[in-house]
Design an enzyme around this catalytic site. Structure first.
Site, mmCIF file in Angstrom:
data_model
loop_
_atom_site.group_PDB
_atom_site.id
_atom_site.type_symbol
_atom_site.label_atom_id
_atom_site.label_comp_id
_atom_site.label_asym_id
_atom_site.label_seq_id
_atom_site.Cartn_x
_atom_site.Cartn_y
_atom_site.Cartn_z
ATOM 1 N N TYR A 1 -35.720 9.555 1.587
ATOM 2 C CA TYR A 1 -34.463 9.774 1.831
ATOM 3 C C TYR A 1 -33.831 10.294 0.562
ATOM 4 C CZ TYR A 1 -34.901 6.810 5.811
ATOM 5 O OH TYR A 1 -35.372 6.101 6.929
ATOM 6 N N HIS B 1 -44.596 5.233 7.329
ATOM 7 C CA HIS B 1 -43.247 6.266 7.538
ATOM 8 C C HIS B 1 -44.027 7.124 8.679
ATOM 9 C CE1 HIS B 1 -39.381 7.906 6.118
ATOM 10 N NE2 HIS B 1 -39.229 7.656 7.628
#
Length: 312
Positions: free
Chosen positions: A47, A132
């Site tokens: 992010y 992830h």
């Protein structure tokens, strides 16, 4: 929303998802979440190339450490790009592309990824660490990455371990083969689609695995009272049929005195395996709105009405 379910803050927007926000607004967003009772914060190196983690760590600094849960992710190493010449990131974040994301679910890669996250967050441990998006790297993620997380848990650098993904089948496999503590499923248990209910949620309930339900607005389409074709769906343009279905659900919500986002939040919590509903926000106003909606669930009559209309 069930009182037992926690509302979490998804922190992709703190990494300038889609558009830039400044540090002050990012800090105020976390402050608003704290004031609203939010104690679960989900971030990742991905992010904003680490920007989300840095901002989250700064905003939480000084808060009682035993009163909040930080979840971050591993599997994408951030590697400095010596060839960077001023370009911007090309993966949806409005940040300079000073680093590259390198997939690495190896034992050493997992450790390096977590250690870098701890440095950006300013923490000596994280409460949750998740593989992830391992769907394209399943074998190495499950056979090397997950045991590496288990080792880090033994060392006290991590609390709970698991994976975060949009692929319910991959998460189900993890639950069945690796015994994680928690999974984060994104966009697969929402008003618009519920594949996670078929196998993942029952598997988690049977194994005692916690579920963080994220992406419950399907990246934007369900986040407003009156959805439109210019809103994102699955991080891209929304198909006309999906927009039409969202509008039809919104119309039923309006007839029952509620709204589409209120229904989306309530539905996302409607499974005993779900322990946190993780919702993103890029401003204090969005946080306060989401918290207010979560505190005032729709009338019970909404759900049979949606089923009778063939919308759920």
């Amino acid at each position: 929303m069930s009182p037992a379910v926690r509302l979490g803050l998804g922190c992709a927007q703190l990494g300038n998802l889609y558009h830039e926000i400044d540090d002050e607004r990012a800090h105020a967003t976390v402050d608003a979440a704290w004031d609203a009772g939010v104690r679960v914060f989900d971030t990742a190196p991905h992010y904003g190339l680490g920007l989300s983690e840095r901002r989250l760590g700064e905003a939480l600094r000084g808060r009682p450490r035993d009163q909040y849960t930080v979840s971050t992710k591993v599997g994408r190493l951030l590697v400095g790009d010596p060839a960077w010449s001023g370009g911007q990131d090309t993966e949806g974040f409005a940040v300079p592309a000073t680093h590259r994301r390198v997939w690495d679910f190896s034992r050493d890669g997992i450790r390096r990824c977590l250690e870098a996250s701890l440095a950006r967050l300013g923490l000596d441990r994280v409460d949750v660490a998740l593989l992830h998006d391992p769907e394209e790297h399943q074998e190495v993620a499950l056979r090397a990455g997950f045991p590496a997380l288990a080792r880090l848990r033994e060392e006290g650098l991590v609390g709970a371990i698991g994976a975060g993904s949009k692929d319910a089948a991959v998460l189900t496999r993890l639950v069945e083969e690796c015994a994680p503590d928690v999974v984060l499923v994104a966009g697969r248990f929402t008003l618009l689609e519920q594949p996670a209910r078929e196998t993942l949620l029952p598997a988690c309930a049977a194994a005692g695995v916690e579920v963080f339900n994220a992406g419950v607005f399907n990246s934007g389409l369900l986040a407003v009272d009156e959805p439109s074709a210019d809103l994102p769906y699955e991080y891209g343009p929304a198909p006309a049929a999906v927009v039409a279905r969202a509008r039809a659900i919104a119309a039923v919500c309006a007839r029952h005195g509620t709204t589409l986002p209120a229904a989306a939040l309530a539905f996302a919590a409607d499974d005993p395996a779900v322990t946190a509903v993780v919702v993103g926000a890029d401003s204090p106003e969005q946080v306060r709105r989401n918290a207010a909606l979560a505190a005032a669930p729709p009338p019970a009559a909404l759900w049979p009405a949606l089923r009778e209309a063939g919308l759920l």
